[in-house]
Design a protein around this motif. Structure first.
Motif, mmCIF file in Angstrom:
data_model
loop_
_atom_site.group_PDB
_atom_site.id
_atom_site.type_symbol
_atom_site.label_atom_id
_atom_site.label_comp_id
_atom_site.label_asym_id
_atom_site.label_seq_id
_atom_site.Cartn_x
_atom_site.Cartn_y
_atom_site.Cartn_z
ATOM 1 N N ILE A 291 0.841 -1.196 0.000
ATOM 2 C CA ILE A 291 0.000 0.000 0.000
ATOM 3 C C ILE A 291 0.883 1.255 0.000
ATOM 4 O O ILE A 291 0.609 2.229 -0.704
ATOM 5 N N ALA A 292 1.959 1.223 0.789
ATOM 6 C CA ALA A 292 2.869 2.374 0.858
ATOM 7 C C ALA A 292 3.763 2.467 -0.376
ATOM 8 O O ALA A 292 4.143 3.562 -0.791
ATOM 9 N N SER A 293 4.109 1.317 -0.959
ATOM 10 C CA SER A 293 4.955 1.281 -2.157
ATOM 11 C C SER A 293 4.250 0.440 -3.217
ATOM 12 O O SER A 293 4.566 -0.747 -3.385
ATOM 13 N N PRO A 294 3.262 1.012 -3.905
ATOM 14 C CA PRO A 294 2.430 0.243 -4.852
ATOM 15 C C PRO A 294 3.254 -0.421 -5.938
ATOM 16 O O PRO A 294 4.245 0.143 -6.423
ATOM 17 N N PRO A 295 2.862 -1.636 -6.344
ATOM 18 C CA PRO A 295 3.558 -2.311 -7.444
ATOM 19 C C PRO A 295 3.260 -1.615 -8.770
ATOM 20 O O PRO A 295 2.304 -0.834 -8.871
ATOM 21 N N PRO A 296 4.062 -1.895 -9.807
ATOM 22 C CA PRO A 296 3.817 -1.276 -11.116
ATOM 23 C C PRO A 296 2.440 -1.646 -11.655
ATOM 24 O O PRO A 296 1.877 -2.698 -11.309
ATOM 25 N N SER A 297 1.895 -0.801 -12.474
ATOM 26 C CA SER A 297 0.587 -1.061 -13.071
ATOM 27 C C SER A 297 0.652 -2.306 -13.943
ATOM 28 O O SER A 297 1.646 -2.548 -14.645
ATOM 29 N N VAL A 298 -0.396 -3.102 -13.884
ATOM 30 C CA VAL A 298 -0.460 -4.313 -14.710
ATOM 31 C C VAL A 298 -1.003 -3.955 -16.074
ATOM 32 O O VAL A 298 -1.727 -2.965 -16.243
ATOM 33 N N SER A 299 -0.646 -4.760 -17.067
ATOM 34 C CA SER A 299 -1.081 -4.485 -18.433
ATOM 35 C C SER A 299 -2.535 -4.902 -18.634
ATOM 36 O O SER A 299 -3.089 -5.677 -17.865
ATOM 37 N N GLY A 300 -3.130 -4.399 -19.659
ATOM 38 C CA GLY A 300 -4.504 -4.751 -19.975
ATOM 39 C C GLY A 300 -5.474 -3.664 -19.571
ATOM 40 O O GLY A 300 -5.093 -2.625 -19.026
ATOM 41 N N ALA A 301 -6.739 -3.935 -19.795
ATOM 42 C CA ALA A 301 -7.784 -2.963 -19.477
ATOM 43 C C ALA A 301 -7.927 -2.816 -17.966
ATOM 44 O O ALA A 301 -7.859 -3.802 -17.222
ATOM 45 N N ALA A 302 -8.124 -1.562 -17.511
ATOM 46 C CA ALA A 302 -8.244 -1.301 -16.079
ATOM 47 C C ALA A 302 -9.429 -2.043 -15.477
ATOM 48 O O ALA A 302 -9.416 -2.439 -14.307
ATOM 49 N N SER A 303 -10.481 -2.249 -16.255
ATOM 50 C CA SER A 303 -11.684 -2.921 -15.749
ATOM 51 C C SER A 303 -11.452 -4.389 -15.440
ATOM 52 O O SER A 303 -12.258 -5.022 -14.767
ATOM 53 N N HIS B 29 -8.819 -5.504 -13.802
ATOM 54 C CA HIS B 29 -7.927 -5.640 -12.659
ATOM 55 C C HIS B 29 -8.429 -4.825 -11.471
ATOM 56 O O HIS B 29 -9.047 -3.777 -11.628
ATOM 57 N N PHE B 30 -8.153 -5.344 -10.285
ATOM 58 C CA PHE B 30 -8.508 -4.632 -9.058
ATOM 59 C C PHE B 30 -7.417 -4.908 -8.031
ATOM 60 O O PHE B 30 -7.684 -5.232 -6.878
ATOM 61 N N LEU B 31 -6.150 -4.824 -8.511
ATOM 62 C CA LEU B 31 -5.022 -5.262 -7.698
ATOM 63 C C LEU B 31 -4.928 -4.501 -6.384
ATOM 64 O O LEU B 31 -4.870 -5.102 -5.309
ATOM 65 N N MET B 32 -4.920 -3.168 -6.424
ATOM 66 C CA MET B 32 -4.779 -2.398 -5.189
ATOM 67 C C MET B 32 -5.994 -2.574 -4.297
ATOM 68 O O MET B 32 -5.877 -2.596 -3.064
ATOM 69 N N GLY B 33 -7.152 -2.728 -4.909
ATOM 70 C CA GLY B 33 -8.348 -2.982 -4.110
ATOM 71 C C GLY B 33 -8.250 -4.299 -3.358
ATOM 72 O O GLY B 33 -8.640 -4.393 -2.191
ATOM 73 N N ASP B 34 -7.723 -5.333 -4.020
ATOM 74 C CA ASP B 34 -7.548 -6.638 -3.359
ATOM 75 C C ASP B 34 -6.520 -6.548 -2.236
ATOM 76 O O ASP B 34 -6.675 -7.164 -1.175
ATOM 77 N N ILE B 35 -5.442 -5.787 -2.475
ATOM 78 C CA ILE B 35 -4.410 -5.624 -1.450
ATOM 79 C C ILE B 35 -4.989 -4.927 -0.219
ATOM 80 O O ILE B 35 -4.766 -5.347 0.921
ATOM 81 N N LYS B 36 -5.750 -3.866 -0.444
ATOM 82 C CA LYS B 36 -6.350 -3.141 0.676
ATOM 83 C C LYS B 36 -7.389 -4.001 1.400
ATOM 84 O O LYS B 36 -7.500 -3.958 2.629
ATOM 85 N N PHE B 37 -8.149 -4.790 0.635
ATOM 86 C CA PHE B 37 -9.139 -5.668 1.264
ATOM 87 C C PHE B 37 -8.454 -6.678 2.183
ATOM 88 O O PHE B 37 -8.901 -6.916 3.310
ATOM 89 N N ALA B 38 -7.348 -7.273 1.701
ATOM 90 C CA ALA B 38 -6.591 -8.216 2.532
ATOM 91 C C ALA B 38 -6.070 -7.528 3.784
ATOM 92 O O ALA B 38 -6.088 -8.105 4.885
ATOM 93 N N HIS B 39 -5.615 -6.274 3.635
ATOM 94 C CA HIS B 39 -5.114 -5.511 4.783
ATOM 95 C C HIS B 39 -6.214 -5.264 5.803
ATOM 96 O O HIS B 39 -6.005 -5.437 7.014
ATOM 97 N N PHE B 40 -7.396 -4.893 5.333
ATOM 98 C CA PHE B 40 -8.511 -4.602 6.240
ATOM 99 C C PHE B 40 -8.986 -5.862 6.961
ATOM 100 O O PHE B 40 -9.259 -5.836 8.166
ATOM 101 N N VAL B 41 -9.088 -6.969 6.229
ATOM 102 C CA VAL B 41 -9.525 -8.224 6.854
ATOM 103 C C VAL B 41 -8.520 -8.667 7.916
ATOM 104 O O VAL B 41 -8.897 -9.050 9.040
ATOM 105 N N ALA B 42 -7.231 -8.616 7.581
ATOM 106 C CA ALA B 42 -6.192 -9.001 8.540
ATOM 107 C C ALA B 42 -6.203 -8.080 9.754
ATOM 108 O O ALA B 42 -5.949 -8.521 10.881
ATOM 109 N N ALA B 43 -6.521 -6.791 9.539
ATOM 110 C CA ALA B 43 -6.585 -5.840 10.651
ATOM 111 C C ALA B 43 -7.708 -6.198 11.613
ATOM 112 O O ALA B 43 -7.543 -6.135 12.841
#
Length: 233
Positions: free
Chosen positions: A40-52, A54-68
């Motif tokens: 979250i503090a150091s986001p990974p590079p953008s993935v290729s393909g259409a933005a629709s 992918h939800f990479l950062m959303g999945d990362i934040k969801f995992a963070h919230f659940v673990a919290a």
């Protein structure tokens, strides 16, 4: 009499099942929190393909919230068990003691772990004074700080009507000056907790290797085995 060395052992039931279950769930939650917090503090590079697609950062934040939530609820449950569990269960929440014996044992443990003394300290089963101090200052202190600041940050996008905003954001952000300061300190204390994990794992493994009692295995079975000096027969 054959001259063969035979190890005898005695065991004490230290960690009850709820404590062991909490320990390993808490360890998993910390791993997810640290990994996702770093991304979250150091986001990974953008993935290729259409933005629709992918939800990479959303999945990362969801995992963070659940673990919290798992970490927070687990710590609350562990506090409850400190009152209803055995006498070893409450030592996690007692980081220090005023007794002279406790201070002497703490000094003995420090000298032992710093390789100053060669003889193993005799502090009994359960958390020794050094472990109590480290768990209190590093794990409990750091963990509670992360819970408070984390929910303060969580409450910002949730809005003024959410519980996180009402009980955390409303006073934590003004206390730190602004939201960016809360983010910075939340991230810094994550590294503080990572240092705790490294120290904790080192001390646990070192006890298994260099002392006469079990450590890592105790958090699996609940029993601390005290191996007596070998007897020649």
């Amino acid at each position: 009499m054959t001259g063969e060395e035979v190890d005898d052992a005695q065991a004490v039931y230290v960690y009850e099942a709820p404590v062991r279950l909490w320990h390993w769930i808490n360890a998993g939650a910390l791993v997810v929190l640290m990994a996702s917090g770093y991304l979250i503090a150091s986001p990974p590079p953008s993935v290729s393909g259409a933005a629709s697609d992918h939800f990479l950062m959303g999945d990362i934040k969801f995992a963070h919230f659940v673990a919290a939530y798992v970490f927070t609820i687990g710590l609350a449950a562990r506090l409850y068990w400190a009152f209803v569990g055995n006498r070893y269960a409450r030592r996690l929440f007692v980081p220090f003691s005023r007794s002279r014996q406790w201070r002497q044992d703490l000094l003995a443990e420090l000298r032992w772990y710093l390789f100053i003394d060669r003889s193993e300290p005799r502090t009994g089963p359960g958390l020794n004074p050094l472990a109590q101090l480290i768990m209190g200052l590093m794990f409990l202190g750091g963990g509670l700080f992360e819970i408070v600041t984390g929910f303060a940050l969580y409450g910002e996008p949730e809005g003024a009507g959410s519980f996180a905003h009402r009980y955390f954001t409303s006073w934590v952000v003004p206390l730190f000056g602004d939201s960016q300061n809360v983010h910075t300190w939340h991230h810094l204390v994550m590294w503080y907790l990572l240092c705790f994990v490294i120290v904790h794992v080192y001390l646990a493994i070192r006890e298994d290797v260099m002392t006469t009692h079990s450590s890592v295995g105790t958090m699996i079975s609940g029993w601390r085995y005290k191996r007596r000096p070998a007897i020649k027969r």
